[in-house]
Design a protein around this motif. Structure first.
Motif, mmCIF file in Angstrom:
data_model
loop_
_atom_site.group_PDB
_atom_site.id
_atom_site.type_symbol
_atom_site.label_atom_id
_atom_site.label_comp_id
_atom_site.label_asym_id
_atom_site.label_seq_id
_atom_site.Cartn_x
_atom_site.Cartn_y
_atom_site.Cartn_z
ATOM 1 N N VAL B 220 1.028 -1.685 -0.115
ATOM 2 C CA VAL B 220 0.004 0.322 0.464
ATOM 3 C C VAL B 220 1.020 1.756 -0.081
ATOM 4 C CG1 VAL B 220 -1.351 1.629 1.245
ATOM 5 C CG2 VAL B 220 -1.813 -1.416 0.981
ATOM 6 N N ALA B 221 1.904 1.383 0.976
ATOM 7 C CA ALA B 221 2.514 2.395 1.251
ATOM 8 C C ALA B 221 4.168 2.686 0.481
ATOM 9 C CB ALA B 221 2.556 2.719 2.972
ATOM 10 N N SER B 222 4.952 3.614 0.982
ATOM 11 C CA SER B 222 6.839 3.040 0.630
ATOM 12 C C SER B 222 6.782 2.159 1.625
ATOM 13 C CB SER B 222 6.961 4.383 0.193
ATOM 14 O OG SER B 222 6.565 4.849 1.906
ATOM 15 N N ASP B 256 -0.201 6.973 3.515
ATOM 16 C CA ASP B 256 -0.128 7.995 2.322
ATOM 17 C C ASP B 256 -0.467 6.609 1.646
ATOM 18 O OD1 ASP B 256 -0.443 9.706 0.603
ATOM 19 O OD2 ASP B 256 1.719 10.684 1.208
ATOM 20 N N ALA B 257 -1.283 6.240 0.843
ATOM 21 C CA ALA B 257 -0.945 4.985 -0.063
ATOM 22 C C ALA B 257 -0.293 5.611 -1.450
ATOM 23 C CB ALA B 257 -2.246 4.685 -0.366
ATOM 24 N N SER B 264 -4.960 2.660 -7.662
ATOM 25 C CA SER B 264 -4.999 4.098 -7.453
ATOM 26 C C SER B 264 -4.735 4.508 -6.296
ATOM 27 C CB SER B 264 -5.966 5.414 -7.837
ATOM 28 O OG SER B 264 -7.308 4.309 -7.626
ATOM 29 N N ALA B 265 -4.420 5.148 -5.578
ATOM 30 C CA ALA B 265 -4.045 5.121 -4.226
ATOM 31 C C ALA B 265 -5.805 4.648 -4.127
ATOM 32 C CB ALA B 265 -3.778 6.241 -3.678
ATOM 33 N N GLN B 266 -6.622 5.180 -3.674
ATOM 34 C CA GLN B 266 -8.325 5.350 -3.275
ATOM 35 C C GLN B 266 -8.329 3.729 -3.736
ATOM 36 O OE1 GLN B 266 -11.413 6.794 -5.732
ATOM 37 N NE2 GLN B 266 -12.237 6.571 -3.947
ATOM 38 N N TYR B 267 -7.833 2.558 -4.198
ATOM 39 C CA TYR B 267 -8.314 1.487 -5.018
ATOM 40 C C TYR B 267 -7.167 1.093 -4.049
ATOM 41 C CZ TYR B 267 -8.913 -2.891 -7.092
ATOM 42 O OH TYR B 267 -8.816 -3.998 -7.467
ATOM 43 N N ARG B 268 -5.960 1.055 -3.524
ATOM 44 C CA ARG B 268 -4.938 0.329 -3.044
ATOM 45 C C ARG B 268 -5.669 0.426 -1.643
ATOM 46 N NH1 ARG B 268 -1.201 0.863 -6.317
ATOM 47 N NH2 ARG B 268 0.276 -1.521 -6.060
#
Lengths: 155, 285
Positions: B220-222, B256-257, B264-268
């Motif tokens: 999801v994130a870094s 912070d995805a 996308s970040a929202q989908y993740r």
């Protein structure tokens, strides 16, 4: 600086001085002229370059030749002979497990590894066992049947 | 694709390896199974001057139980962990996560230590290491130290390992009785990497309620992280469908995805909540 390595390929010991960056697949194809092992994606995805090192199927595009120093490598050329095919090779023949043939050497090596670990795999286990090998022609069905043939033949 | 030129040394002891690393400081990289480093070198994303191959050091490949811990040598392959009957019995999260890495050939060669030290934001092991409260042992010419998994993953491809240190062993407390575990991931269909991966290890009390839960999330994130808000919501809760869904909804609180072409970040974030719910459900069975 070149490194001296000694690799047994299909039962034959080869002594070579190689650059550390030489990939195993290039040692096999370009130095030893064993071109049965194919180069497909070069990114550890497609499995065309699969060989067996000390009993483990691996992608020879993602292994340095120096890492194989002292190891025993089996390529498609060493699996069977024309007169005496390996059961997986025979299965691909009998069940037409190929069309263009590009992925076939890798498929057969991965298939041989699979049968080493599971002697009577289900169709699902075969598909899972071949997850590291891509075929863009057959839709895999005949490949699964080829391995099933090999499994029953090996009994 | 061919790597840039480099020199190569394959030491046979850990002492030799750490001496080489301190001697060559900035220029050297450690080669374990090579299934993260070699692809990066072929793309010339990494161009080390020297590779120190730790593959010839004896005694870095093992799974054993000692001092109430499971101890896994850094050079242990994913396949060795996947196929360990003993681990399936005492800590099933390990073989379950191992079996979902890459493919058969990758698991035959790739190692747990190499993967953890590489700290790919979409790798599977970081989530499992976090959920299992692993301690990572680092060896250097100055000595040895332990780093908790929660402190190990610093950022994208960045760990708490210092220059000259080699990850030598992974230590995991042997899970208590009434522990349930699961690792579920939404794999990127082409690469097999985790778009989202959720590792859960939870302990139930005698009445079946959740006593404590640990949730590690990757993809999801870094960097992989512990989903603290999910864990807090689960502690002391009854593990019914509604409670699990409510807890899982916190999977990306304060995170912070990342977004990319595939997700996308929202989908993740959505996937993280869904997979957290499924993984907690699976672990509580």
């Amino acid at each position: 600086m070149k490194k001296a390595i000694s690799v047994t390929v299909n039962g034959v010991v080869h002594h070579q001085d190689v650059e550390p960056r030489l990939l195993l697949v290039h040692l096999l194809r370009d130095v030893l002229n064993l071109t049965g092992t194919h180069i497909g994606c070069e990114t550890s995805i497609c499995g065309a370059c699969t060989v067996i090192i000390d009993g483990q199927a691996v992608k020879s595009c993602t292994i340095l030749a120096v890492q194989a120093d002292g190891a025993s490598v089996t390529t498609i050329e060493g699996l069977g002979t024309e007169a005496n095919l390996h059961p997986v090779q025979e299965g691909f023949w009998e069940h037409h497990g190929l069309q263009c043939g590009y992925c076939t050497p890798g498929m057969i090596m991965a298939g041989a590894q699979l049968l080493d670990r599971i002697s009577s795999p289900t169709a699902d286990q075969i598909r899972h066992g071949l997850e590291g090998n891509l075929c863009r022609c057959t839709g895999y069905q005949n490949i699964v049947e080829a391995i099933q043939y090999a499994a029953s033949k090996a009994k | 694709m061919i790597p840039a030129q480099f020199d190569y040394i394959a030491p046979t002891t850990l002492d030799e390896a750490v001496a080489l690393l301190s001697q060559h400081a900035d220029d050297a990289k450690v080669l374990a199974g090579g299934h993260s480093l070699i692809p990066a070198m072929k793309l010339r994303l990494a161009q080390p001057q020297l590779l120190v191959d730790i593959g010839r050091i004896k005694g870095l490949s093992y799974i054993r139980e000692e001092g109430g811990q499971i101890r896994i040598g850094a050079m242990t392959t994913h396949y060795q962990i996947e196929s360990s009957a003993r681990l399936r019995e005492i800590c099933p999260l390990l073989p379950e996560a191992a079996g979902q890495i890459g493919d058969v050939q990758v698991r035959n060669k790739g190692t747990i230590g190499g993967s953890l030290a590489h700290s790919d934001p979409a790798a599977d092991w970081p989530a499992a290491a976090l959920a299992l409260d692993a301690e990572l042992r680092a060896v250097s010419s100055k000595g040895e130290r332990g780093i908790k998994a929660a402190d190990f993953f610093v950022d994208l491809f960045t760990t708490a390992l210092e220059q000259g240190e080699i990850l030598s062993e992974i230590r995991i407390p042997i899970p208590k009785a009434r522990t349930g575990q699961a690792y579920l991931k939404a794999a990127q269909p082409a690469s097999g990497f985790a778009v989202v991966g959720v590792a859960v290890s939870l302990v139930r009390d005698a009445a079946g309620k959740c006593e404590a839960a640990a949730v590690g999330i990757t993809g999801v994130a870094s960097k992989a992280y512990r989903a603290a808000a999910v864990e807090k919501a689960l502690a002391g809760a009854s593990l019914d469908e509604k409670m699990i869904a409510a807890a899982a909804a916190h999977a990306t609180d304060g995170i912070d995805a990342n977004g990319d072409l595939y997700a996308s970040a929202q989908y993740r974030k959505h996937l993280a909540a869904v997979y957290a719910r499924r993984a907690i459900t699976a672990a509580s069975r």
